[in-house]
Design a protein around this motif. Structure first.
Motif, PDB file in Angstrom:
ATOM      1  N   LEU A   1      -1.503   5.841   8.716  1.00  0.00           N
ATOM      2  CA  LEU A   1      -1.999   5.788   7.351  1.00  0.00           C
ATOM      3  C   LEU A   1      -3.343   6.504   7.317  1.00  0.00           C
TER       4      LEU A   1
ATOM      5  N   PHE B   1      -4.451   8.118  -0.101  1.00  0.00           N
ATOM      6  CA  PHE B   1      -3.849   7.698   1.171  1.00  0.00           C
ATOM      7  C   PHE B   1      -2.571   8.491   1.430  1.00  0.00           C
ATOM      8  N   THR B   2      -2.292   8.726   2.703  1.00  0.00           N
ATOM      9  CA  THR B   2      -1.055   9.395   3.096  1.00  0.00           C
ATOM     10  C   THR B   2      -0.405   8.637   4.241  1.00  0.00           C
ATOM     11  N   ILE B   3       0.831   8.250   4.047  1.00  0.00           N
ATOM     12  CA  ILE B   3       1.600   7.587   5.098  1.00  0.00           C
ATOM     13  C   ILE B   3       2.454   8.629   5.805  1.00  0.00           C
TER      14      ILE B   3
ATOM     15  N   VAL C   1       0.833  -1.198   0.000  1.00  0.00           N
ATOM     16  CA  VAL C   1       0.000   0.000   0.000  1.00  0.00           C
ATOM     17  C   VAL C   1       0.874   1.257   0.000  1.00  0.00           C
ATOM     18  N   ALA C   2       1.774   1.354   0.986  1.00  0.00           N
ATOM     19  CA  ALA C   2       2.604   2.550   1.110  1.00  0.00           C
ATOM     20  C   ALA C   2       3.811   2.249   1.979  1.00  0.00           C
TER      21      ALA C   2
ATOM     22  N   THR D   1       8.499   8.857   0.567  1.00  0.00           N
ATOM     23  CA  THR D   1       7.312   8.023   0.680  1.00  0.00           C
ATOM     24  C   THR D   1       7.029   7.359  -0.661  1.00  0.00           C
ATOM     25  N   TYR D   2       6.384   6.219  -0.601  1.00  0.00           N
ATOM     26  CA  TYR D   2       6.069   5.438  -1.798  1.00  0.00           C
ATOM     27  C   TYR D   2       4.641   4.927  -1.660  1.00  0.00           C
ATOM     28  N   TYR D   3       3.918   4.919  -2.782  1.00  0.00           N
ATOM     29  CA  TYR D   3       2.527   4.500  -2.758  1.00  0.00           C
ATOM     30  C   TYR D   3       2.221   3.558  -3.915  1.00  0.00           C
TER      31      TYR D   3
ATOM     32  N   THR E   1       9.246  -2.353  -0.875  1.00  0.00           N
ATOM     33  CA  THR E   1       7.855  -2.335  -1.295  1.00  0.00           C
ATOM     34  C   THR E   1       7.287  -3.740  -1.471  1.00  0.00           C
TER      35      THR E   1
ATOM     36  N   VAL F   1      -3.744   3.630  -4.548  1.00  0.00           N
ATOM     37  CA  VAL F   1      -4.076   4.494  -3.409  1.00  0.00           C
ATOM     38  C   VAL F   1      -3.465   5.888  -3.532  1.00  0.00           C
ATOM     39  N   LYS F   2      -2.656   6.089  -4.542  1.00  0.00           N
ATOM     40  CA  LYS F   2      -1.976   7.391  -4.697  1.00  0.00           C
ATOM     41  C   LYS F   2      -3.000   8.503  -4.821  1.00  0.00           C
TER      42      LYS F   2
END
Length: 123
Positions: free
Chosen positions: A81, A68-70, A48-49, A58-60, A105, A64-65
């Motif tokens: 999240l 969502f925010t990690i 997910v992230a 950060t990576y998504y 990832t 979910v890009k």
């Protein structure tokens, strides 16, 4: 080793929001890349992230890009999240995980896992 405990899952309507958290034990939380994964029955665990140890990167997943925010708070040993604009297809058990690699990832790159928290999005 770091122990991880997720919280914040639940039932939400499509279009709604949830914020997951992951509390980590130990003094080395800030050294780990942290990630969120999700899994539905019968399917493989899905990335997910992820967030780097200093939170500089950060990576998504594409799915979910933008929604969502990690994030992480190293002083509180906590990973977050934020999930907005939730869709029915986001329904899954969500897991947080810790990795020693700077970029990670894939599930096999992670060394420590939480027990998971259920997120259900009703349409």
């Amino acid at each position: 080793q770091v122990q991880l405990v997720e919280a914040g899952g639940g039932l939400v309507q499509a279009g709604g929001s949830l914020r997951l958290s992951c509390a980590a034990s130990g003094r080395t939380f800030s050294r780990y890349t942290m990630g969120w994964f999700r899994q539905v029955p019968g399917k493989e665990r899905e990335f997910v992230a992820a967030i780097s140890p200093s939170a500089g990167n950060t990576y998504y997943a594409n799915s979910v890009k933008g929604r969502f925010t990690i994030s992480r708070d190293n002083a509180k040993n906590t990973l977050y999240l934020q999930m907005n604009s939730l869709k029915a297809e986001d329904t899954a058990v969500y897991y947080c995980a810790a990795a020693h690699l700077l970029i990670a990832t894939m599930p096999q790159e992670y060394d420590n896992w939480g027990q998971g928290t259920q997120v259900t999005v009703s349409s």
